[in-house]
Design a protein around this motif. Sequence first.
Motif, mmCIF file in Angstrom:
data_model
loop_
_atom_site.group_PDB
_atom_site.id
_atom_site.type_symbol
_atom_site.label_atom_id
_atom_site.label_comp_id
_atom_site.label_asym_id
_atom_site.label_seq_id
_atom_site.Cartn_x
_atom_site.Cartn_y
_atom_site.Cartn_z
ATOM 1 N N ASN A 1 34.636 20.580 -77.272
ATOM 2 C CA ASN A 1 33.376 20.097 -77.809
ATOM 3 C C ASN A 1 32.241 20.827 -77.094
ATOM 4 O O ASN A 1 31.813 20.408 -76.016
ATOM 5 C CB ASN A 1 33.280 18.581 -77.613
ATOM 6 N N PRO A 2 31.747 21.932 -77.685
ATOM 7 C CA PRO A 2 30.696 22.719 -77.025
ATOM 8 C C PRO A 2 29.435 21.907 -76.705
ATOM 9 O O PRO A 2 28.799 22.146 -75.680
ATOM 10 C CB PRO A 2 30.397 23.829 -78.028
ATOM 11 N N ALA A 3 29.076 20.947 -77.565
ATOM 12 C CA ALA A 3 27.886 20.132 -77.302
ATOM 13 C C ALA A 3 28.080 19.308 -76.029
ATOM 14 O O ALA A 3 27.169 19.193 -75.199
ATOM 15 C CB ALA A 3 27.586 19.223 -78.493
ATOM 16 N N GLU A 4 29.270 18.732 -75.845
ATOM 17 C CA GLU A 4 29.557 17.964 -74.632
ATOM 18 C C GLU A 4 29.598 18.882 -73.409
ATOM 19 O O GLU A 4 29.109 18.518 -72.343
ATOM 20 C CB GLU A 4 30.875 17.200 -74.772
ATOM 21 N N LEU A 5 30.180 20.056 -73.570
ATOM 22 C CA LEU A 5 30.220 21.009 -72.463
ATOM 23 C C LEU A 5 28.810 21.387 -72.036
ATOM 24 O O LEU A 5 28.516 21.515 -70.846
ATOM 25 C CB LEU A 5 31.014 22.257 -72.853
ATOM 26 N N ALA A 6 27.908 21.580 -73.007
ATOM 27 C CA ALA A 6 26.516 21.921 -72.698
ATOM 28 C C ALA A 6 25.827 20.792 -71.928
ATOM 29 O O ALA A 6 24.892 21.036 -71.171
ATOM 30 C CB ALA A 6 25.750 22.227 -73.985
ATOM 31 N N ARG A 7 26.291 19.563 -72.115
ATOM 32 C CA ARG A 7 25.751 18.412 -71.380
ATOM 33 C C ARG A 7 26.440 18.206 -70.033
ATOM 34 O O ARG A 7 26.186 17.226 -69.347
ATOM 35 C CB ARG A 7 25.895 17.144 -72.220
ATOM 36 N N GLY A 8 27.381 19.098 -69.712
ATOM 37 C CA GLY A 8 28.084 18.991 -68.433
ATOM 38 C C GLY A 8 29.285 18.075 -68.463
ATOM 39 O O GLY A 8 29.798 17.686 -67.419
ATOM 40 N N ARG A 9 29.758 17.732 -69.676
ATOM 41 C CA ARG A 9 30.937 16.875 -69.803
ATOM 42 C C ARG A 9 32.030 17.666 -70.517
ATOM 43 O O ARG A 9 31.772 18.333 -71.508
ATOM 44 C CB ARG A 9 30.586 15.605 -70.579
ATOM 45 N N ASN B 1 44.003 26.027 -74.280
ATOM 46 C CA ASN B 1 43.202 26.163 -75.488
ATOM 47 C C ASN B 1 43.472 27.524 -76.125
ATOM 48 O O ASN B 1 44.312 28.288 -75.658
ATOM 49 C CB ASN B 1 41.700 25.968 -75.195
ATOM 50 N N GLY B 2 42.755 27.821 -77.183
ATOM 51 C CA GLY B 2 42.965 29.053 -77.930
ATOM 52 C C GLY B 2 42.558 30.317 -77.206
ATOM 53 O O GLY B 2 42.860 31.412 -77.667
ATOM 54 N N TRP B 3 41.883 30.198 -76.085
ATOM 55 C CA TRP B 3 41.556 31.373 -75.282
ATOM 56 C C TRP B 3 42.709 31.740 -74.351
ATOM 57 O O TRP B 3 42.659 32.765 -73.683
ATOM 58 C CB TRP B 3 40.285 31.119 -74.461
ATOM 59 N N SER B 4 43.713 30.902 -74.283
ATOM 60 C CA SER B 4 44.878 31.160 -73.430
ATOM 61 C C SER B 4 45.850 32.053 -74.179
ATOM 62 O O SER B 4 46.435 31.646 -75.174
ATOM 63 C CB SER B 4 45.583 29.837 -73.078
ATOM 64 N N ARG C 1 55.783 23.287 -69.196
ATOM 65 C CA ARG C 1 56.470 22.278 -70.023
ATOM 66 C C ARG C 1 57.974 22.298 -69.764
ATOM 67 O O ARG C 1 58.600 21.250 -69.595
ATOM 68 C CB ARG C 1 56.202 22.528 -71.493
ATOM 69 N N GLU C 2 58.574 23.478 -69.727
ATOM 70 C CA GLU C 2 60.022 23.592 -69.504
ATOM 71 C C GLU C 2 60.419 22.978 -68.164
ATOM 72 O O GLU C 2 61.496 22.403 -68.049
ATOM 73 C CB GLU C 2 60.466 25.055 -69.568
ATOM 74 N N ALA C 3 59.552 23.102 -67.162
ATOM 75 C CA ALA C 3 59.838 22.536 -65.838
ATOM 76 C C ALA C 3 59.568 21.034 -65.790
ATOM 77 O O ALA C 3 59.884 20.390 -64.788
ATOM 78 C CB ALA C 3 59.008 23.254 -64.775
ATOM 79 N N GLY C 4 58.977 20.466 -66.849
ATOM 80 C CA GLY C 4 58.701 19.033 -66.880
ATOM 81 C C GLY C 4 57.646 18.596 -65.883
ATOM 82 O O GLY C 4 57.710 17.488 -65.354
ATOM 83 N N LEU C 5 56.661 19.443 -65.629
ATOM 84 C CA LEU C 5 55.677 19.145 -64.592
ATOM 85 C C LEU C 5 54.581 18.185 -65.030
ATOM 86 O O LEU C 5 53.920 17.578 -64.190
ATOM 87 C CB LEU C 5 55.052 20.442 -64.080
ATOM 88 N N GLY C 6 54.356 18.063 -66.329
ATOM 89 C CA GLY C 6 53.311 17.168 -66.812
ATOM 90 C C GLY C 6 52.896 17.570 -68.207
ATOM 91 O O GLY C 6 53.386 18.565 -68.759
ATOM 92 N N PRO C 7 51.951 16.825 -68.791
ATOM 93 C CA PRO C 7 51.537 17.123 -70.151
ATOM 94 C C PRO C 7 50.603 18.328 -70.242
ATOM 95 O O PRO C 7 49.858 18.627 -69.307
ATOM 96 C CB PRO C 7 50.810 15.850 -70.584
ATOM 97 N N LEU C 8 50.666 18.993 -71.377
ATOM 98 C CA LEU C 8 49.713 20.044 -71.724
ATOM 99 C C LEU C 8 48.621 19.366 -72.537
ATOM 100 O O LEU C 8 48.909 18.690 -73.527
ATOM 101 C CB LEU C 8 50.386 21.138 -72.549
ATOM 102 N N ILE C 9 47.376 19.538 -72.129
ATOM 103 C CA ILE C 9 46.260 18.831 -72.743
ATOM 104 C C ILE C 9 45.247 19.839 -73.274
ATOM 105 O O ILE C 9 44.864 20.767 -72.568
ATOM 106 C CB ILE C 9 45.592 17.881 -71.728
ATOM 107 N N GLY C 10 44.834 19.657 -74.510
ATOM 108 C CA GLY C 10 43.820 20.522 -75.103
ATOM 109 C C GLY C 10 44.194 20.914 -76.505
ATOM 110 O O GLY C 10 44.563 20.078 -77.324
ATOM 111 N N THR C 11 44.119 22.218 -76.774
ATOM 112 C CA THR C 11 44.454 22.751 -78.086
ATOM 113 C C THR C 11 45.476 23.873 -77.943
ATOM 114 O O THR C 11 45.698 24.386 -76.839
ATOM 115 C CB THR C 11 43.198 23.264 -78.814
#
Length: 149
Positions: free
Chosen positions: A105-113, A29-32, A44-54
């Motif tokens: 989704n901060p609202a979902e995070l606040a709900r524990g999801r 995400n944007g904090w990275s 990604r270069e190593a082909g280990l799997g997808p990058l998920i998020g933003t």
Amino acid sequence: MLAFWAVRDGASWQWPPVAHRGPQAMLINGWSGSGGDAFPFYFREAGLGPLIGTRTWGGLIGISGAPPLVDGGSVTVPTFRMYDPKGQWFAEGHGVEPDIRVDENPAELARGRDPQLQRAIDDVVKRVEQLPPAPARPAYERRIGGGSD
């Protein structure tokens, strides 16, 4: 995993013993930033799997060698930058785009999801179900006089 050891009186074991052979995904995400930009790039270069998020933050200019100021303050001086084996500069100021975009989704995070984490889990579980089993131990060769038949 690189190999398996066939143990005479037991189950085979993988080598290296702590290697991961299953599917992987990475959340970004944007904090990275900084190493948080470099690590997804390497993943990604190593082909280990997808990058998920933003998209990551995009700050990967290295700083070093700036002397301290006489008043105890400091300044940072950009002194090195990353480029890939193809001779392309890392997208400084832009960051690493995800393979699968899932907005935070901060609202979902606040709900524990956590929608990003759930998407990664769903992706990995799907790929685990498609993972071929570890290879069966081959039959031992019959060896006579140092050679093999």
